[in-house]
Motif scaffolding. Structure first.
Motif, PDB file in Angstrom:
ATOM      1  N   PHE A 353       0.832  -1.209   0.000  1.00 28.47           N
ATOM      2  CA  PHE A 353       0.000   0.000   0.000  1.00 28.47           C
ATOM      3  C   PHE A 353       0.866   1.259   0.000  1.00 28.47           C
ATOM      4  CE2 PHE A 353      -4.308  -1.668   1.756  1.00 28.47           C
ATOM      5  CZ  PHE A 353      -4.319  -2.642   0.772  1.00 28.47           C
ATOM      6  N   ASP A 354       2.036   1.197   0.659  1.00 29.70           N
ATOM      7  CA  ASP A 354       2.957   2.336   0.621  1.00 29.70           C
ATOM      8  C   ASP A 354       3.510   2.551  -0.783  1.00 29.70           C
ATOM      9  OD1 ASP A 354       2.640   2.848   3.308  1.00 29.70           O
ATOM     10  OD2 ASP A 354       4.393   1.698   3.939  1.00 29.70           O
ATOM     11  N   GLU A 355       3.781   1.455  -1.489  1.00 28.16           N
ATOM     12  CA  GLU A 355       4.378   1.527  -2.827  1.00 28.16           C
ATOM     13  C   GLU A 355       3.346   1.850  -3.910  1.00 28.16           C
ATOM     14  OE1 GLU A 355       7.528   1.268  -3.606  1.00 28.16           O
ATOM     15  OE2 GLU A 355       8.374   0.616  -1.685  1.00 28.16           O
ATOM     16  N   VAL A 356       2.084   1.486  -3.673  1.00 29.23           N
ATOM     17  CA  VAL A 356       1.029   1.683  -4.680  1.00 29.23           C
ATOM     18  C   VAL A 356      -0.100   2.507  -4.048  1.00 29.23           C
ATOM     19  CG1 VAL A 356      -0.496   0.558  -6.345  1.00 29.23           C
ATOM     20  CG2 VAL A 356       1.617  -0.587  -5.634  1.00 29.23           C
ATOM     21  N   PRO A 357      -0.034   3.816  -4.148  1.00 27.88           N
ATOM     22  CA  PRO A 357      -1.036   4.691  -3.503  1.00 27.88           C
ATOM     23  C   PRO A 357      -2.477   4.384  -3.906  1.00 27.88           C
ATOM     24  CG  PRO A 357       0.844   5.972  -4.273  1.00 27.88           C
ATOM     25  CD  PRO A 357       1.018   4.580  -4.819  1.00 27.88           C
ATOM     26  N   LEU A 358      -2.665   3.902  -5.118  1.00 33.77           N
ATOM     27  CA  LEU A 358      -4.013   3.547  -5.562  1.00 33.77           C
ATOM     28  C   LEU A 358      -4.674   2.580  -4.588  1.00 33.77           C
ATOM     29  CD1 LEU A 358      -6.252   3.204  -7.815  1.00 33.77           C
ATOM     30  CD2 LEU A 358      -4.858   1.330  -8.673  1.00 33.77           C
ATOM     31  N   LEU A 359      -3.918   1.601  -4.106  1.00 35.58           N
ATOM     32  CA  LEU A 359      -4.474   0.618  -3.182  1.00 35.58           C
ATOM     33  C   LEU A 359      -4.702   1.219  -1.804  1.00 35.58           C
ATOM     34  CD1 LEU A 359      -2.464  -2.595  -4.181  1.00 35.58           C
ATOM     35  CD2 LEU A 359      -4.718  -1.837  -4.953  1.00 35.58           C
TER      36      LEU A 359
END
Length: 369
Positions: A353-359
């Motif tokens: 979630f930190d790496e993929v803000p969309l999630l």
């Protein structure tokens, strides 16, 4: 009066087809198209509509299951015989068509060889300028066209596979008609034709697609599936054996969800690329291997793919991968240690979630709902 029609290279044609059939593939030797997406949709999906008490036509959503609307561009010049309104394309006599309409896009002019004023006399009867029969070249006829009865004044086209060059059509863009986005687009297109969709809406494509190989252990995959669904919602995560419904054709479903997802997690264990068939060949080198096909589908459609390396698994070697998934080796990875616990998996999801803000945004919206 017989008419030829030229379809120039670069012309956009639309068709509706099963998801398991390639956009440029011919079903039973032929494929039906239209230069107008409205006509392609109405002719394919509303052949015998039911009417409501308000005079609207009803299209049940279940009829859209597994259907795709695809746009294709012609790569070569195609010639079709233009039929009159109400003619049966199956009964067209293509061998009797002669003459040629001038190029200039989808359009046709009557031939001038039928006799009467303005007729052009044939030049094969002898005399000065006669063309010997063996030297005359008749352009091939690749299909037929006719005015649509349900989407006037638009036109329909049938191309015959055995008459067309193998590379005549290039897929341009597909639209899945059985997901939320596809149904919304379809409703807008069909609204002027007084067609409305009925029945419950199907959940849209997943946020996350989990790609994995069953050999080598799957406990981490199950925990990852559970943790993601807890944070994002039941329908936000696709994992094959849980998400596929009994009796459905799994191939089109896998590929539709793989290309429709926002994020794919490619869980790569020690045997991901080191599993072999009974002849000693790596499964990943087989173009029909579903692990490979899912990743290739996601990469080809711009899905955000995140490799998850399990245990002491080394990074992938691009030179050891098939061309269609070679890009996977160059993507930034996440790590999950061997014999992971549920807490380890939860930490991995935090990092994801930190790496993929969309999630992260999707998690916040789900938690607030």
């Amino acid at each position: 009066m017989t008419v030829r029609q030229v379809i120039n290279p670069g012309t956009l044609l639309w068709r509706v087809h099963p998801a398991g059939l390639g956009p440029a593939e011919f079903e039973s030797g032929e494929a039906r198209f239209s230069p107008h997406h409205e006509a392609a949709l109405v002719e394919a999906l509303v052949p015998d509509p039911k009417f409501t008490s308000t005079g609207r036509r009803v299209l049940p959503r279940e009829l859209l299951e597994g259907k795709v609307a695809s746009a294709l561009r012609t790569r070569t010049e195609l010639i079709v015989a233009r039929l009159p309104f109400g003619a049966d394309p199956a009964g067209a006599d293509l061998e009797g068509v002669s003459g040629l309409a001038p190029s200039g896009g989808v359009g046709a002019v009557p031939l001038r060889n039928g006799g009467g004023v303005g007729a052009v006399p044939p030049r094969n009867g002898g005399g000065v300028g006669a063309v010997p029969p063996q030297n005359r070249v008749t352009p091939p006829i690749h299909g037929v066209s006719w005015p649509s009865e349900r989407a006037m004044p638009h036109q329909m086209i049938v191309l015959f596979g055995h008459r067309c060059p193998p590379d005549a059509l290039a897929p341009d863009r597909p639209i899945a008609l059985d997901d939320e986005d596809g149904m919304r687009w379809l409703s807008g297109v069909l609204a002027p034709y007084r067609v409305e969709l009925s029945g419950p809406a199907k959940p849209g494509p997943p946020l996350v697609f989990i790609n994995y190989r069953t050999t080598g252990g799957t406990q981490e995959v199950y925990w990852l599936d559970d943790e993601l669904r807890r944070r994002l919602g039941e329908h936000a995560v696709f994992r094959d054996h849980r998400s596929l419904r009994a009796g459905r054709e799994f191939g089109p479903e896998l590929l539709r969800n793989a290309r429709g997802a926002k994020v794919m997690l490619a869980v790569i264990g020690e045997r991901w690329d080191r599993t072999f068939d009974d002849r000693g060949r790596r499964l990943i080198d087989d173009s029909s291997d579903w692990v490979r096909r899912e990743v290739a589908e996601a990469l080809a459609h711009g899905v955000h793919v995140v490799p998850v390396l399990v245990g002491l698994r080394p990074k992938l070697d691009a030179d050891a991968l098939p061309e269609d998934i070679r890009k996977l080796a160059g993507l930034q990875v996440l790590h999950l240690r061997h014999r992971s616990t549920e807490r380890d998996v939860a930490s991995l999801v935090d990092q994801l979630f930190d790496e993929v803000p969309l999630l992260a945004r999707a998690h916040a919206e789900y938690a607030a709902s």
